[in-house]
Design a protein around this motif. Structure first.
Motif, PDB file in Angstrom:
ATOM      1  N   CYS A   9       0.922  -1.179   0.073  1.00 21.82           N
ATOM      2  CA  CYS A   9       0.067  -0.018   0.034  1.00 21.82           C
ATOM      3  C   CYS A   9       0.946   1.269  -0.140  1.00 21.82           C
ATOM      4  CB  CYS A   9      -0.718   0.045   1.463  1.00 21.82           C
ATOM      5  SG  CYS A   9      -1.778   1.242   1.270  1.00 21.82           S
ATOM      6  N   CYS A  17     -10.465   0.409  -0.775  1.00 24.69           N
ATOM      7  CA  CYS A  17     -10.673  -0.432   0.415  1.00 24.69           C
ATOM      8  C   CYS A  17     -11.855   0.386   1.463  1.00 24.69           C
ATOM      9  CB  CYS A  17      -9.488  -0.427   1.146  1.00 24.69           C
ATOM     10  SG  CYS A  17      -8.499   0.641   1.711  1.00 24.69           S
ATOM     11  N   CYS A  21     -15.718  -0.642   3.719  1.00 26.72           N
ATOM     12  CA  CYS A  21     -15.575  -1.096   5.241  1.00 26.72           C
ATOM     13  C   CYS A  21     -16.805  -0.608   5.835  1.00 26.72           C
ATOM     14  CB  CYS A  21     -14.504  -0.342   5.792  1.00 26.72           C
ATOM     15  SG  CYS A  21     -14.224  -0.847   7.576  1.00 26.72           S
ATOM     16  N   CYS A  46     -12.755  -5.763   2.489  1.00 25.14           N
ATOM     17  CA  CYS A  46     -12.023  -4.829   1.947  1.00 25.14           C
ATOM     18  C   CYS A  46     -10.827  -5.506   0.917  1.00 25.14           C
ATOM     19  CB  CYS A  46     -11.350  -4.080   3.074  1.00 25.14           C
ATOM     20  SG  CYS A  46     -10.466  -5.045   4.393  1.00 25.14           S
ATOM     21  N   GLU A  47     -10.598  -6.837   1.558  1.00 27.24           N
ATOM     22  CA  GLU A  47      -9.524  -7.611   0.898  1.00 27.24           C
ATOM     23  C   GLU A  47      -9.270  -7.631  -0.565  1.00 27.24           C
ATOM     24  OE1 GLU A  47      -9.035 -11.515   2.726  1.00 27.24           O
ATOM     25  OE2 GLU A  47      -7.146 -11.973   1.788  1.00 27.24           O
ATOM     26  N   GLU A  49     -11.078  -5.608  -2.643  1.00 24.50           N
ATOM     27  CA  GLU A  49     -11.113  -4.428  -3.341  1.00 24.50           C
ATOM     28  C   GLU A  49      -9.685  -3.790  -3.541  1.00 24.50           C
ATOM     29  OE1 GLU A  49     -13.763  -3.115  -4.327  1.00 24.50           O
ATOM     30  OE2 GLU A  49     -14.787  -5.023  -3.870  1.00 24.50           O
ATOM     31  N   CYS A  50      -8.951  -4.202  -2.829  1.00 32.35           N
ATOM     32  CA  CYS A  50      -7.343  -3.452  -2.881  1.00 32.35           C
ATOM     33  C   CYS A  50      -6.972  -3.919  -4.234  1.00 32.35           C
ATOM     34  CB  CYS A  50      -6.573  -4.043  -1.890  1.00 32.35           C
ATOM     35  SG  CYS A  50      -4.787  -3.214  -1.851  1.00 32.35           S
ATOM     36  N   ILE A  55      -4.060  -6.161   1.242  1.00 35.04           N
ATOM     37  CA  ILE A  55      -4.803  -6.229   2.686  1.00 35.04           C
ATOM     38  C   ILE A  55      -4.869  -7.850   2.695  1.00 35.04           C
ATOM     39  CG2 ILE A  55      -6.737  -6.209   3.811  1.00 35.04           C
ATOM     40  CD1 ILE A  55      -7.312  -3.588   2.176  1.00 35.04           C
TER      41      ILE A  55
END
Ligand code: SF4
Ligand code: SF4
Length: 107
Positions: A9, A17, A21, A46-47, A49-50, A55
């Protein structure tokens, strides 16, 4: 259990992310985001989406990323909350996937 933002990141900060959330537990530094471990409800949204695949669930962290557990806990206490997506850093694409980015972390 918590999810953890890891090294890739740094200098990217795409922020995809934060929009997904449900408990708004992301916190923003100059060139990195972290997750507050006590606020994360382990929903896993979120995982995927990065775009930088940065993540991970705490128990699935790669061996060389375990120090980020402490870093997320520490920095989420001092950085401001972020709950809306913004533009990534201008050279995010160039830095995505670069090795040894921890040295560039700005606090
Ligand atoms: S989507 Fe990934 S790269 Fe972007 S801020 Fe979130 S964790 Fe960092
Ligand atoms: S796992 Fe869920 S609660 Fe935790 S940071 Fe990701 S989206 Fe937020």
């Amino acid at each position: 259990m918590t999810f953890v933002v890891t090294e890739n990141c740094i200098r990217c900060k795409y922020t995809d992310c934060v929009e997904v959330c449900p408990v708004d537990c992301f916190y923003e530094g100059p060139n990195f985001l972290v997750i507050h471990p006590d606020e994360c409800i382990d929903c896993a949204l979120c995982e995927p989406e990065c775009p930088a695949e940065a993540i991970y669930s705490e128990d699935e962290l790669p061996d060389d990323q375990t120090s980020f557990i402490e870093l997320n806990a520490e920095l989420s206490e001092v950085w401001p909350n972020i709950s809306e997506k913004k533009d990534p850093l201008p050279d995010a694409e160039q830095w995505d996937g670069s090795a040894d980015k921890l040295q560039y972390l700005e606090r």
